[in-house]
Design an enzyme around this catalytic site. Structure first.
Site, PDB file in Angstrom:
ATOM      1  N   CYS A  42      39.511  14.950 -45.047  1.00 31.65           N
ATOM      2  CA  CYS A  42      40.446  15.078 -43.925  1.00 31.65           C
ATOM      3  C   CYS A  42      40.290  16.466 -43.293  1.00 31.65           C
ATOM      4  CB  CYS A  42      41.878  14.874 -44.404  1.00 31.65           C
ATOM      5  SG  CYS A  42      43.083  14.903 -43.035  1.00 31.65           S
ATOM      6  N   ASP A  44      42.584  18.306 -42.408  1.00 34.74           N
ATOM      7  CA  ASP A  44      43.735  19.121 -42.807  1.00 34.74           C
ATOM      8  C   ASP A  44      43.291  20.478 -43.390  1.00 34.74           C
ATOM      9  OD1 ASP A  44      45.982  20.144 -44.470  1.00 34.74           O
ATOM     10  OD2 ASP A  44      46.923  18.245 -43.916  1.00 34.74           O
ATOM     11  N   ARG A  46      44.578  22.387 -45.364  1.00 33.63           N
ATOM     12  CA  ARG A  46      44.908  22.636 -46.777  1.00 33.63           C
ATOM     13  C   ARG A  46      43.901  22.028 -47.750  1.00 33.63           C
ATOM     14  NH1 ARG A  46      50.639  19.880 -46.367  1.00 33.63           N
ATOM     15  NH2 ARG A  46      49.271  18.500 -45.177  1.00 33.63           N
ATOM     16  N   HIS A  98      44.144  12.977 -49.166  1.00 34.26           N
ATOM     17  CA  HIS A  98      45.113  13.893 -49.797  1.00 34.26           C
ATOM     18  C   HIS A  98      46.532  13.379 -49.593  1.00 34.26           C
ATOM     19  CE1 HIS A  98      46.533  15.935 -46.022  1.00 34.26           C
ATOM     20  NE2 HIS A  98      45.426  15.379 -45.591  1.00 34.26           N
ATOM     21  N   CYS A 101      49.187  13.137 -46.262  1.00 39.71           N
ATOM     22  CA  CYS A 101      48.281  13.224 -45.099  1.00 39.71           C
ATOM     23  C   CYS A 101      49.045  12.909 -43.798  1.00 39.71           C
ATOM     24  CB  CYS A 101      47.122  12.251 -45.277  1.00 39.71           C
ATOM     25  SG  CYS A 101      45.925  12.315 -43.920  1.00 39.71           S
TER      26      CYS A 101
HETATM   27 CO    CO Z   1      45.134  14.459 -43.778  1.00 32.84          CO
END
Ligand code: CO
Length: 209
Positions: A42, A44, A46, A98, A101
């Site tokens: 992803c 993302d 993080r 994750h 998400c």
């Molecule tokens: Co995500």
């Protein structure tokens, strides 16, 4: 110092540190890359692929998009998979989702987000496929997290349906496909599923070469 200027300063410090450890670090990397892994994760912030797996530059070929999807009409992901499998000859492909998400959450909440809504339709289809199981989960966080897991499993399955993977399985018995989920709250990666050249596949998805 402006925030973006800090990135450039920190880069210089990082180069200095790497060269102190190994003066040939960049010279060796400049010659070629021979990663063993393709990571599909992803976007993302993080979930940085190299950092959470403690891998160095050159060890992992990486593709990231919203909600770590393998969409069979997406030339971007298919180009990455083809190059990784056929040119780099990676031994493993890891699809990593994750918990929590935002993409998966947005797909459930039906927010109007513009073009992302079209992308998230792929996740809605997965929700619909597993509606019976998901509709029984009352807690919204748990529901999102279960859909995160199911999404990973479906994306690994999508990879196995590509000609790229099936061709490599027939010729080289690689790569192994892995589905993992990352827990943003404690940093742990959890394996969910694995497919290889000997895994059973429904006839409808088998491509005759
Ligand atoms: Co995500």
């Amino acid at each position: 110092m402006k925030p973006y200027e800090k990135l450039l300063t920190d880069n210089k410090a990082w180069v200095k540190e790497k060269l102190a450890q190994d003066p040939a670090f960049f010279a060796n990397l400049a010659i070629e890359q021979t990663p063993e892994f393709l990571w599909i994760g992803c976007s993302d912030s993080r979930v940085p692929a190299n950092e959470i797996t403690n891998t160095a530059p050159g060890e992992m070929f990486v593709h990231r998009n919203i909600a770590n999807m393998v969409v069979n009409t997406d030339l971007n992901v298919l180009s990455v998979v083809e190059y990784a499998v056929e040119a780099l000859e990676v031994a493993h492909i890891i699809v990593c989702g994750h918990y929590g998400c935002g993409g998966v959450k947005a797909a459930i909440e039906s927010q109007s987000l513009g073009i992302i809504n079209k992308w998230l339709l792929n996740i809605k289809d997965i929700y619909f496929k597993h509606k019976e199981e998901l509709s029984q989960i009352e807690d919204e966080t748990k529901k999102v997290n279960r859909l995160v897991e199911l999404n990973v499993i479906e994306q690994v399955s999508n990879l196995s349906k590509t000609f790229i993977v099936q061709n490599a399985w027939a010729k080289h018995q690689r790569p192994v496909l892995h589905g993992w989920v990352y827990s943003t709250s404690d940093g742990i990666l959890h394996p969910l599923c694995r497919l290889d050249h000997s895994s059973p596949m429904d006839d409808i998805y088998k491509i005759k070469s």
